[in-house]
Scaffold this active site. Structure first.
Site, PDB file in Angstrom:
ATOM      1  N   GLN A  67     -11.756  -2.636   9.282  1.00 39.54           N
ATOM      2  CA  GLN A  67     -11.028  -1.376   9.167  1.00 39.54           C
ATOM      3  C   GLN A  67     -11.456  -0.612   7.912  1.00 39.54           C
ATOM      4  OE1 GLN A  67      -6.697  -1.172   8.049  1.00 39.54           O
ATOM      5  NE2 GLN A  67      -6.462  -0.719  10.217  1.00 39.54           N
ATOM      6  N   GLY A  68     -11.925   0.596   8.094  1.00 31.89           N
ATOM      7  CA  GLY A  68     -12.310   1.441   6.957  1.00 31.89           C
ATOM      8  C   GLY A  68     -11.342   2.595   6.805  1.00 31.89           C
TER       9      GLY A  68
ATOM     10  N   SER B 195      -8.537   2.727   3.810  1.00 30.71           N
ATOM     11  CA  SER B 195      -8.226   2.993   2.402  1.00 30.71           C
ATOM     12  C   SER B 195      -9.473   3.371   1.615  1.00 30.71           C
ATOM     13  CB  SER B 195      -7.598   1.762   1.752  1.00 30.71           C
ATOM     14  OG  SER B 195      -6.394   1.431   2.390  1.00 30.71           O
TER      15      SER B 195
ATOM     16  N   SER C 111     -11.100  -5.969   5.045  1.00 33.28           N
ATOM     17  CA  SER C 111     -11.164  -7.402   5.363  1.00 33.28           C
ATOM     18  C   SER C 111     -12.247  -7.661   6.400  1.00 33.28           C
ATOM     19  CB  SER C 111      -9.817  -7.892   5.909  1.00 33.28           C
ATOM     20  OG  SER C 111      -8.809  -7.671   4.953  1.00 33.28           O
TER      21      SER C 111
ATOM     22  N   GLU D 260       0.578  -2.562  14.431  1.00 33.50           N
ATOM     23  CA  GLU D 260       0.524  -3.584  13.388  1.00 33.50           C
ATOM     24  C   GLU D 260       1.914  -4.110  13.066  1.00 33.50           C
ATOM     25  OE1 GLU D 260      -1.122  -4.150   8.853  1.00 33.50           O
ATOM     26  OE2 GLU D 260      -1.338  -2.232   9.829  1.00 33.50           O
TER      27      GLU D 260
END
Lengths: 331, 384
Positions: free
Chosen positions: B128-129, B131, B163, B246
């Site tokens: 996941q990109g 932040s 992550s 989520e």
């Protein structure tokens, strides 16, 4: 699994809210406070007629035939409006067939005596349930008539912290009276019903704080726009909602450890939320005129009834032990 | 209010238990925490096993290749796999719980056909990109630029806290496609290949000493326009679909694990002869109430989602606030139980105590969660 209220349960709750709004709205509550009358016999009868006390009595015995989950919904509503009186004890007496005449229909007021604790609503009581010790096997007794009158005569009034809960210190022994089997379920069920009242209070003080935070303006905006206030309110909701699922689940399972957990978390939610509500109200929160102090005082009292924090935590620790088959028997 | 399994749920649970009992003894040993290729292989092999017997994408809609299971069945799956000590979702997390559901909800037929089956089979790993160094809690202020060049976007910027970046094949990337628009309205959602020229990954060391996440530098990375999911500049809305996933059942396994840890702590106290310490006993008793209630709150939220047709409610924020705090308290209690051994990183729970420090920060800090609860549930005015 469907861990949500059923339509019938929603209707039951709505009906009780309507009854209490009409019969014990804020004006009536403040009038009772000013008059110093905690138990209103007329209202007690109306609660009885509405099935508040006979809710779990079998239909064959003249009751409503519902269960603990329905009971906690009614007690939650009672807690919201600060309904005074020994509600849980009368409800428990009504559920034990023939234990106290008139308990089921609201004709009798039944108070509770827990060793070493002051007795609430003693003077209004037609009967008294003396709870046994916390450990299992302790036998509860029902005291009525001359035995009760003698006990009341020798009791000393206490200047009660909660103006709608008169208290007496009882000095006489309670070996008299008719034994009622199963003290532990009585204590646990009482704890659960008290927890439900605490839940109602915790939810109500959350609403009161939020309403005030929306309306009260300082520095040119509602104080609820400031994170310091906003976060107090958010934590109040978290406490109330965690307590809600704990209380509802304990009512479904009637598991002793789950009930202990529900009482512990609901006590905390009621006390902590009332304090935060008081803080959000600022100076008004410290006045007699605001209702916040009544919630806090009642919450403090209820936290000391049926199952206290230390007892609940010990029961929950013993429960952890059971999982690993180490010595239980601590409670 | 009903906490019992239905006949269908009971059968689902029984079949799952039977299968887990049959396959778990045959699994290879778990790789070490810093063996990233080993972790990828282990996690994807498990996903493939789930796929082969029909447990992959349990909660995904059927037309996306999922099983269309009810939220309660998904809850049972997570509960039973954790109880049995089965592998955690691991490197498949973003694919199964963020990117996959987003593509299933917002992607075209072609995009779904290209990206969803490999996630379900464990063939491809997503990261996941979102932040950025200057866009944390205020995610919508992200600055990574994507400029159109024919049928490609040219992407330049920096991402952080990614992550599984070292082992991922794809990245769900949020980029700014309209710098002039209000911040929520100029964002797009892209699927970027991690081996594309211009992508540099630099692992970050956490306070626990491990490399759980990474920084990602993007230098004129070319991403086909066809890899955009949703309309251009509609990426914020597309992303919110992902984030609500989520907070649905994401913590089920962890609550089960916490309850097991708590029992193990009680057993350790008995073993070490300290059960006569009332402070320690009562601390554990209190945590028992806490995690029992959190389990019930999970069931409450799941039942609510089930009634609303699978849409997770705002109850997730209430849950996360309490759970993250309780889990930190659990490991503080573990440190009390360990006593002098609490300083030994090789003792069980010591590393967990360090890891738990992230729970009140990751996936929305507790402060942001309190804003969400106050504004969206309680209706308090937006402020500063």
């Amino acid at each position: 699994m469907d861990f949500q209220l059923s339509d019938d349960q929603r209707a039951l709750r709505a009906g009780m809210r309507e009854l209490l709004t009409g019969r014990f709205g804020r004006d009536r509550m403040r009038a009772a406070l000013d008059a110093g009358v905690a138990v209103d016999r007329g209202m007690w009868g109306e609660l009885g007629a509405a099935g508040f006390f006979a809710l779990r009595l079998a239909e064959a015995d003249g009751g409503v035939g519902l269960g603990l989950p329905e009971s906690v919904l009614l007690f939650e509503e009672a807690g919201r409006v600060l309904l005074p009186g020994p509600l849980a004890a009368t409800h428990l007496a009504a559920g034990a067939v023939g234990a106290v005449k008139g308990a089921a229909d609201g004709g009798a007021v039944v108070a509770v005596l827990d060793e070493g604790r002051p007795v609430a609503h003693l003077e209004a009581a037609d009967a008294l349930i003396a709870l046994g010790p916390v450990r299992p096997g302790g036998v509860a007794r029902v005291l009525e008539g001359d035995v009760l009158r003698e006990l009341v005569r020798t009791a000393r009034p206490v200047r009660s912290l909660d103006p709608l809960t008169p208290l007496h210190r009882v000095t006489a022994g309670v070996e008299d009276g008719v034994p009622l089997p199963g003290a532990t379920p009585l204590r646990l069920e009482g704890a659960l019903l008290a927890a439900a009242e605490q839940l109602g209070s915790a939810a109500r003080t959350t609403e009161m704080a939020v309403q005030h935070a929306r309306e009260r303006e300082q520095f040119g905006s509602p104080i609820g726009a400031f994170q310091a206030v906003k976060h107090l309110c958010a934590q109040m909701l978290v406490r109330a909602e965690v307590a809600r699922t704990a209380v509802y689940a304990a009512a479904v399972t009637a598991d002793p450890a789950e009930i202990a957990g529900a009482k512990l978390l609901a006590d905390e939610a009621a006390v902590h939320n009332a304090r935060d509500c008081l803080q959000v109200h600022g100076g008004m929160g410290f006045t007699w005129e605001a209702d916040v102090h009544l919630h806090l005082k009642r919450a403090w009292l209820r936290a000391g009834e049926w199952l206290r924090a230390a007892e609940a935590e010990e029961a929950l620790a013993a429960d952890l032990c059971r999982v690993h088959a180490c010595d239980a028997g601590d409670l | 209010m009903d906490l019992a399994d239905t006949d269908e749920e009971r059968e689902f649970r029984a079949r799952l238990r039977e299968w887990l009992a049959a396959v778990l003894p045959g699994l290879p040993a778990k790789p070490g925490p810093d063996d990233w290729p080993g972790r990828r292989a282990y996690d994807t092999a498990w996903q493939r096993m789930l796929y082969d017997v029909g447990y992959a994408g349990l909660h995904w809609p059927v037309d996306a290749g999922g099983r269309g299971a009810t939220p309660t069945q998904h809850l049972i799956f997570l509960e039973e796999t954790e109880r049995a000590g089965a592998p955690y979702v691991g490197a498949n997390f973003v694919g199964l719980l963020h990117a996959g559901p987003t593509i299933a909800a917002e992607g075209t037929a072609g995009q779904r056909a290209r990206w969803l089956p490999p996630v379900l089979r464990g063939d491809e790993i997503w990261c996941q990109g979102f932040s950025e160094p200057e866009a944390g809690s205020d995610l919508a202020s992200l600055r990574t630029r994507a400029v159109r060049d024919g049928d490609h976007y040219v992407v330049t910027g920096q991402k952080i806290w990614t992550s599984h970046a070292e082992v991922a094949d794809w990245c769900e990337l949020l980029v700014r496609t309209d710098p002039a628009a209000p911040k929520h309205r100029g964002i797009s959602w892209l699927a970027m290949r991690m081996d594309a020229p211009g992508v540099t990954v630099r692992p970050l060391r956490t306070l626990a000493g491990s490399t759980e996440f990474a920084e990602m530098f993007l230098d004129e990375v070319r991403v086909p326009v066809s890899h955009r999911v949703g309309a251009e500049n509609d990426g914020w809305r597309v992303t919110m679909v992902t984030l609500s996933f989520e907070r649905g059942t994401a913590f089920v396994g962890e609550v089960v694990a916490c309850r097991r840890t708590l029992s193990a702590l009680a057993a350790e106290v008995r073993r070490s002869g300290r059960w006569d310490d009332p402070v320690l006993r009562r601390t554990l008793g209190r945590l028992n109430a806490e995690f029992r209630a959190l389990w019930r709150l999970t069931q409450w939220n799941v039942a609510e989602a089930q009634r609303s047709g699978g849409v997770p409610g705002t109850g997730g924020s209430v849950f996360k606030l309490r759970y993250s705090q309780a889990r930190q308290e659990l490991y503080d209690a573990a440190a009390e139980v360990l006593g002098a051994d609490g300083a030994d990183l090789d003792r069980e729970w010591v590393l967990d105590r360090l890891t738990s420090l992230s729970y009140t920060i990751a996936a929305g800090t507790s402060q942001i969660q309190q804003n969400i609860v106050a504004e969206r549930i309680l209706g308090l005015p937006k402020g500063r």
